[in-house]
Design an enzyme around this catalytic site. Structure first.
Site, short mmCIF file in Angstrom:
data_model
loop_
_atom_site.label_atom_id
_atom_site.label_comp_id
_atom_site.label_asym_id
_atom_site.label_seq_id
_atom_site.Cartn_x
_atom_site.Cartn_y
_atom_site.Cartn_z
N ALA A 10 0.87 -1.17 0.00
CA ALA A 10 0.00 0.00 0.00
C ALA A 10 0.91 1.22 0.00
CB ALA A 10 -0.88 -0.02 1.24
N GLY A 30 0.77 -4.96 0.88
CA GLY A 30 -0.44 -5.05 0.05
C GLY A 30 -0.21 -5.74 -1.28
N GLU A 47 -0.48 -9.30 -0.52
CA GLU A 47 -1.91 -9.55 -0.24
C GLU A 47 -2.71 -9.58 -1.55
OE1 GLU A 47 -1.86 -6.26 2.71
OE2 GLU A 47 -3.04 -7.63 3.93
N GLU A 68 4.95 -5.17 7.26
CA GLU A 68 4.21 -4.11 7.97
C GLU A 68 4.73 -3.83 9.37
OE1 GLU A 68 2.82 -6.49 6.13
OE2 GLU A 68 1.31 -5.59 4.82
#
Ligand code: COA
Length: 258
Positions: free
Chosen positions: A65, A110, A113, A133
């Protein structure tokens, strides 16, 4: 039409390329919105039979992200961000047409993911996977804690998410995070080859496989009951008639998805 992704339709496969190479294809809100629209195309357009998600440039699939967007978020805004991400990734996961990730470089946070929301993953030999993260004081928020545990098992998922370590494509292969590793140049061709093989099968049956496999992993669903229902529904299709007839007549089946 799109600014942060690009799409190409080739051989009934929609290739969706995340296209912010100067930012390692990080998923900002615009990328997420455009990705959602591209996934809608896969659902709606008849001429699209399957999709590949990949990243542009030499280095990254998606490096996570967009961290720059995290700096000013409140807990409520964090919840909203996660819910949006969950909705989009779940839509990828539940798509009745195959969507596979062709991981061509860093798949971090992300990005990992996103790859895990796809039906399966392949990687080029320079790819790197990780959920870093914890380095930021954060945890995965787009389904990573759940999908990684399901894909590689509790112990490996715990270690990867607690250490934030990156692993190579070969290691990802050995723990079942990816299905195939190729030379960089061969990645998209290999992904297309697999999808073309799937295109030759009965589309409704393929969609039912996707549904049943997810039912196996959903603790709120009786996967065995789902299988019985989906198996039974096959008998009401022209494709089963065609598949069985073609077998008896020793010819190639011509499925229409009816
Ligand atoms: N969000 C926002 N920007 C990102 C990003 C992310 N997740 N990942 C990389 N970028 C940006 C960098 O800030 C840099 O931008 P700049 O040129 O304007 O400074 C650019 O992409 C290139 O990244 P850089 O770090 O210089 O490349 P590198 O080859 O040295 O390292 C990575 C590559 C992927 C190892 C490194 O960028 C990284 O660790 N990224 C963050 C990964 C992460 O923590 N993801 C989880 C987010 S929740």
């Amino acid at each position: 039409m799109y600014q942060t992704i690009s799409t190409t339709l080739t051989d009934e496969i929609l290739i969706i390329t995340i296209n912010r190479p100067d930012k390692m294809n990080a998923l900002n809100q615009q990328v997420m919105a455009e990705l959602a629209l591209a996934v809608d195309e896969v659902y709606k357009r008849k001429e699209i039979r399957s999709a590949i998600i990949t990243g542009s440039g030499e280095k990254a699939f998606v490096a996570g992200a967009d961290i720059a967007e995290f700096l000013t978020l409140s807990a409520e805004q964090g919840a909203e961000l996660a819910k949006k991400g969950h909705t989009i990734f779940q839509r990828i996961e539940e798509c009745p047409k195959p969507i596979i990730a062709a991981v061509n470089g860093f798949a971090l946070g992300g990005g990992c993911e996103l790859a895990m929301a796809c039906h399966f993953r392949m990687a080029s030999n320079n790819a790197k996977f990780g959920q870093p993260e914890v380095n930021l004081g954060l945890i995965p928020g787009y389904g990573g804690t759940q999908r990684l545990s399901l894909l590689v098992g509790k112990g490996r998922a715990m270690e990867l998410m607690m250490t934030g370590d990156m692993i190579s494509a070969e290691d990802a292969l050995s723990i079942g995070l990816v299905n195939h590793v190729t030379e960089k140049e061969a990645l998209l061709d290999k992904a297309k080859e697999i999808l073309k093989k799937i295109h030759s099968k009965a589309p409704l049956a393929v969609a039912r496989v996707i549904k049943c496999v997810h039912a196996a992993l959903d603790k709120d669903v009786d996967g065995f009951a789902t299988e019985i229902n989906e198996f039974a529904a096959c008998f009401a299709t022209k494709d089963l008639q065609e598949g069985a007839e073609a077998f008896v007549q020793k010819r190639q089946a011509r499925f229409t998805g009816e």
